[in-house]
Scaffold this active site. Structure first.
Site, PDB file in Angstrom:
ATOM      1  CG  ASP A 150      41.627  21.487  64.015  1.00  0.00           C
ATOM      2  OD1 ASP A 150      42.210  20.777  63.182  1.00  0.00           O
ATOM      3  OD2 ASP A 150      41.793  22.713  64.092  1.00  0.00           O
ATOM      4  CG  ASP A 171      45.088  19.799  64.433  1.00  0.00           C
ATOM      5  OD1 ASP A 171      45.318  19.337  63.299  1.00  0.00           O
ATOM      6  OD2 ASP A 171      45.709  20.770  64.906  1.00  0.00           O
ATOM      7  CG  HIS A 206      49.796  18.946  64.956  1.00  0.00           C
ATOM      8  ND1 HIS A 206      50.083  18.812  63.623  1.00  0.00           N
ATOM      9  CD2 HIS A 206      48.772  19.830  65.028  1.00  0.00           C
ATOM     10  CE1 HIS A 206      49.272  19.573  62.918  1.00  0.00           C
ATOM     11  NE2 HIS A 206      48.465  20.208  63.743  1.00  0.00           N
ATOM     12  CG  ASP A 240      40.180  21.281  60.398  1.00  0.00           C
ATOM     13  OD1 ASP A 240      40.177  20.138  60.884  1.00  0.00           O
ATOM     14  OD2 ASP A 240      40.981  22.162  60.778  1.00  0.00           O
ATOM     15  CG  HIS A 241      42.998  19.220  58.576  1.00  0.00           C
ATOM     16  ND1 HIS A 241      43.722  18.396  59.413  1.00  0.00           N
ATOM     17  CD2 HIS A 241      42.998  20.436  59.173  1.00  0.00           C
ATOM     18  CE1 HIS A 241      44.143  19.087  60.460  1.00  0.00           C
ATOM     19  NE2 HIS A 241      43.709  20.324  60.341  1.00  0.00           N
ATOM     20  CB  THR A 285      43.178  24.928  61.206  1.00  0.00           C
ATOM     21  OG1 THR A 285      43.677  23.675  61.706  1.00  0.00           O
ATOM     22  CG2 THR A 285      42.045  25.409  62.098  1.00  0.00           C
TER      23      THR A 285
END
Length: 365
Positions: A38, A193, A197, A240-241, A74
């Protein structure tokens, strides 16, 4: 071919590989393992040494940049990976949603994510695979522990973030080598991920996080080889990104422009989904449209067609999109986490690696 088309073609290829009774080019049933790290931005591969990623890049196939669907979050992107559809078509349009027809909300922080009605506008690949007579296994893949169209994956792990990567890999190996083995496996890991953050994707402290992901990939390769699966399984590694660097100095605070009793903030930054209260649509739209130079506001019917993000009841009447590096908060006292942004920025692109991709190329040329 456009990158978004490549994303959807990859989903088709995943289907083609797993449904080997129809598409197989070899007498043995094809086996596919799809792995998602992720928030793994495409350039993380080059920020620090990543020998295991580069091993697959050298001997497999590397797609340098894959453009996400809109929005780059997500749940929408993971559901696209297993359905081949845009968010407006598969129905998971955000991490937090409100469906006015169902009169229900959906939020990652609540049990309502297990309501099948939110997921049943599409059919994920594990169900398609099982309808063709095969077995599937999902280790924490988003949505895989939801009973969609009255079905779960053949084997699955109920989502629990505290379960280690090694335990997830052990389950995948067990399912591939059981007496009734799976031909499709899906494996999800929350980092980088989670740390991106907290630290910000451009922080030097992300170096050890990326190195740890590479170490985990090395562990997966080791376990596949130990189980004699390395030359059997078609391994697809993606994300996913991506993510962009943000700052508390670049915050758009909605409370400066609107009263809370004028609207409901359904989904958070950097694409804010806004549901105006009855009779307040024009006032809310006009206020936000002129609120901030780094905020672009759309009525639902004016959302650009190329985003494929307007033809679904769960898309709210107004969406507000922050510029790269900017963050939308209702109030500065709300939680601030570095986020991802709009789909078409290069910094949001992710990557795709495969081992034994020569089989997939038969279906994506």
């Amino acid at each position: 071919m456009k990158m978004t088309s490549k994303l959807l073609s990859a989903s088709f290829a995943l289907t083609a590989l797993t449904l080997s009774t129809t598409f197989s080019l070899q007498p043995d049933q094809q086996k596919v393992l799809l792995v998602s790290f992720d928030g793994f931005r495409w350039d993380y591969l080059f920020k620090v040494p990543t020998p295991h990623f580069h091993y697959i890049m050298k001997y497999g196939v590397h797609v340098k940049q894959v453009t996400n669907i809109f929005i780059t979050k997500t749940y929408p992107n993971h559901y696209t990976l297993v359905t081949g559809l845009f968010a407006e078509n598969h129905g998971i349009v955000a991490n937090d949603m409100f469906d006015h027809i169902l009169n229900k909300s959906f939020s990652l922080d609540h049990m309502n994510i297990y309501d099948p009605k939110f997921w049943e506008e599409a059919t994920p690949i594990w169900i398609t695979n099982q309808r063709a007579g095969h077995a599937s296994g999902a280790a924490m893949w988003p949505g895989a522990d939801v009973k969609i169209h009255k079905s779960f994956p053949t084997y699955y792990m109920p989502y629990n973030e505290s379960v280690s990567f090694e335990e997830r890999v052990a389950k995948i190996i067990e399912w591939f080598t059981s007496k009734e083995p799976i031909n499709l496996g899906l494996l999800y890991w929350e980092d980088p991920d989670d740390m991106g953050h907290h630290l910000g994707p451009d922080s030097p402290l992300m170096g050890p996080v990326i190195s740890d992901i590479d170490h985990k990939l090395g562990y997966l390769i080791q376990m596949l080889k130990k189980a004699k699966l390395w030359n059997v399984v078609n391994l697809i590694i993606t994300s996913d990104h991506g993510m962009t660097q943000c700052s508390k100095e670049r915050v758009i605070e909605l409370d400066q422009y609107l009263d809370k009793d004028q609207y409901t903030l359904v989904d958070q930054s950097p694409v804010a989904a806004i549901l105006p209260k009855e009779g307040k649509f024009n006032e809310v739209y006009e206020t936000l449209a002129h609120a901030h130079p780094n905020l672009t506001v759309y009525k639902k019917e004016e959302i650009p067609e190329r985003w494929h993000y307007k033809y679904n009841d769960r898309i709210q009447p107004i969406i507000a999109v922050a510029d790269e590096g900017w963050y939308i908060l209702q109030n500065k006292s709300d939680d601030f986490l570095c986020e991802y942004v709009i789909v078409f920025l290069p910094i949001l692109h992710r990557f795709l690696l495969t081992w034994r991709l020569w089989i997939i190329q038969q279906f994506t040329c």
